[in-house]
Design an enzyme around this catalytic site. Structure first.
Site, PDB file in Angstrom:
ATOM      1  N   ARG A   1       0.967  12.056  -9.181  1.00 22.82           N
ATOM      2  CA  ARG A   1       1.486  10.701  -8.945  1.00 22.82           C
ATOM      3  C   ARG A   1       2.914  10.558  -9.475  1.00 22.82           C
ATOM      4  O   ARG A   1       3.678   9.719  -9.018  1.00 22.82           O
ATOM      5  CB  ARG A   1       0.608   9.651  -9.638  1.00 22.82           C
ATOM      6  CG  ARG A   1      -0.778   9.497  -9.038  1.00 22.82           C
ATOM      7  CD  ARG A   1      -1.411   8.199  -9.539  1.00 22.82           C
ATOM      8  NE  ARG A   1      -2.847   8.167  -9.355  1.00 22.82           N
ATOM      9  CZ  ARG A   1      -3.466   7.772  -8.246  1.00 22.82           C
ATOM     10  NH1 ARG A   1      -2.777   7.407  -7.197  1.00 22.82           N
ATOM     11  NH2 ARG A   1      -4.784   7.762  -8.183  1.00 22.82           N
TER      12      ARG A   1
ATOM     13  N   GLU B   1       0.848  -1.201   0.000  1.00 16.03           N
ATOM     14  CA  GLU B   1       0.000   0.000   0.000  1.00 16.03           C
ATOM     15  C   GLU B   1       0.882   1.250   0.000  1.00 16.03           C
ATOM     16  O   GLU B   1       2.011   1.227   0.504  1.00 16.03           O
ATOM     17  CB  GLU B   1      -0.857  -0.088   1.269  1.00 16.03           C
ATOM     18  CG  GLU B   1      -2.064   0.707   1.476  1.00 16.03           C
ATOM     19  CD  GLU B   1      -2.918   1.259   0.377  1.00 16.03           C
ATOM     20  OE1 GLU B   1      -2.418   1.557  -0.712  1.00 16.03           O
ATOM     21  OE2 GLU B   1      -4.107   1.473   0.649  1.00 16.03           O
ATOM     22  N   ASP B   2       0.369   2.330  -0.566  1.00 12.37           N
ATOM     23  CA  ASP B   2       1.146   3.573  -0.560  1.00 12.37           C
ATOM     24  C   ASP B   2       1.186   4.201   0.834  1.00 12.37           C
ATOM     25  O   ASP B   2       2.236   4.596   1.320  1.00 12.37           O
ATOM     26  CB  ASP B   2       0.589   4.577  -1.597  1.00 12.37           C
ATOM     27  CG  ASP B   2      -0.907   4.850  -1.441  1.00 12.37           C
ATOM     28  OD1 ASP B   2      -1.561   4.239  -0.568  1.00 12.37           O
ATOM     29  OD2 ASP B   2      -1.440   5.683  -2.201  1.00 12.37           O
TER      30      ASP B   2
ATOM     31  N   ASP C   1      -3.332   5.262   6.569  1.00 14.83           N
ATOM     32  CA  ASP C   1      -3.844   6.512   7.132  1.00 14.83           C
ATOM     33  C   ASP C   1      -4.842   6.165   8.241  1.00 14.83           C
ATOM     34  O   ASP C   1      -4.442   5.822   9.345  1.00 14.83           O
ATOM     35  CB  ASP C   1      -4.460   7.303   5.970  1.00 14.83           C
ATOM     36  CG  ASP C   1      -4.897   8.700   6.335  1.00 14.83           C
ATOM     37  OD1 ASP C   1      -4.272   9.315   7.200  1.00 14.83           O
ATOM     38  OD2 ASP C   1      -5.876   9.203   5.746  1.00 14.83           O
TER      39      ASP C   1
HETATM   40  P1  IMP Z   1      -7.024   4.811   4.808  1.00  7.34           P
HETATM   41  O1  IMP Z   1      -8.097   3.856   4.441  1.00  7.34           O
HETATM   42  O2  IMP Z   1      -7.558   6.036   5.491  1.00  7.34           O
HETATM   43  O3  IMP Z   1      -5.876   4.195   5.583  1.00  7.34           O
HETATM   44  O4  IMP Z   1      -6.467   5.431   3.493  1.00  7.34           O
HETATM   45  C1  IMP Z   1      -5.754   4.751   2.593  1.00  7.34           C
HETATM   46  C2  IMP Z   1      -5.824   5.431   1.255  1.00  7.34           C
HETATM   47  O5  IMP Z   1      -6.175   6.821   1.346  1.00  7.34           O
HETATM   48  C3  IMP Z   1      -4.466   5.420   0.618  1.00  7.34           C
HETATM   49  O6  IMP Z   1      -4.279   4.272  -0.136  1.00  7.34           O
HETATM   50  C4  IMP Z   1      -4.475   6.653  -0.232  1.00  7.34           C
HETATM   51  O7  IMP Z   1      -5.034   6.367  -1.482  1.00  7.34           O
HETATM   52  C5  IMP Z   1      -5.399   7.616   0.491  1.00  7.34           C
HETATM   53  N1  IMP Z   1      -4.632   8.598   1.293  1.00  7.34           N
HETATM   54  C6  IMP Z   1      -4.541   8.671   2.627  1.00  7.34           C
HETATM   55  N2  IMP Z   1      -3.744   9.683   3.003  1.00  7.34           N
HETATM   56  C7  IMP Z   1      -3.317  10.254   1.863  1.00  7.34           C
HETATM   57  C8  IMP Z   1      -2.417  11.340   1.579  1.00  7.34           C
HETATM   58  O8  IMP Z   1      -1.849  12.012   2.462  1.00  7.34           O
HETATM   59  N3  IMP Z   1      -2.228  11.610   0.269  1.00  7.34           N
HETATM   60  C9  IMP Z   1      -2.810  10.915  -0.732  1.00  7.34           C
HETATM   61  N4  IMP Z   1      -3.632   9.886  -0.524  1.00  7.34           N
HETATM   62  C10 IMP Z   1      -3.879   9.557   0.771  1.00  7.34           C
END
Ligand code: IMP
Length: 183
Positions: free
Chosen positions: A170, A104-105, A108
């Protein structure tokens, strides 16, 4: 540079330079290679953000590897997560009995990865690990940790090296903090 791309770049501040990212990716790949010595690892990239991290990571892994992808979305067009995860593309093949590394990138809130881990665990992999380039622990709402983390970062919205804002940025080689004029 045309005026549009100039204004797109004017709200960016470098957080992680390309060279630091490359070094860390090599270190994470070495750790994976050590942990799974003599075995095959099946990398699952979470589209679209993880594609660049995955392509750099896999080339540094010194093991038998294979790749698949899943596509999910939890974000709409802006910076806020919708809080709901939707699966747009499932795996092409079974993961039963495989050493799976979910790539995963960014980790969050943790909603995306908890959802994906739940889905993947049901398919009986031999092992299921998470590799996240970035970790923003201060934003977590789900109790989930990555096994391999590139960098722990503060609560900032970042773009570049695969991460986007509304599909822009990106292609940046560095990871940058994005601030928009209205903020
Ligand atoms: P989560 O489900 O909140 O953990 O978010 C995961 C996804 O949200 C990541 O795979 C990203 O696509 C997007 N995301 C969360 N934070 C960022 C950020 O700071 N920049 C860009 N995309 C983000």
């Amino acid at each position: 540079m045309n005026p549009a791309s100039k204004s797109l770049k004017s709200h960016l501040k470098v957080l992680l330079r390309r060279a630091a990212i490359q070094k860390r990716v090599v270190a994470v790949a070495r750790q994976i290679s050590r942990d799974f010595r003599g075995e095959r690892v099946h990398l699952i990239g979470v589209l679209k953000g993880a594609c660049i991290f995955l392509s750099d990571l896999i080339r540094e892994i010194d093991l038998d590897t294979s790749i698949d992808f899943m596509a999910v979305a939890s974000y709409g067009k802006g910076k806020q997560s919708s809080g709901q995860v939707r699966l747009y593309k499932d795996l092409d093949t079974s993961i039963e009995g495989l050493n799976v590394i979910l790539v995963e990138d960014i980790l969050d809130t943790g909603l995306t990865l908890s959802y994906l881990c739940r889905v993947l665990q049901q398919r009986k992999p031999k092992a299921l690990r998470i590799a996240a380039l970035l970790d923003k622990p201060s934003r977590r709402v789900q109790n989930i940790k990555a096994d391999y983390v590139g960098f722990t970062i503060p609560n900032e919205f970042v773009v570049g090296y695969g991460l986007d804002y509304d599909e822009h940025y990106r292609n940046l080689k560095d990871v940058c903090v994005l601030t928009l004029p209205a903020e």
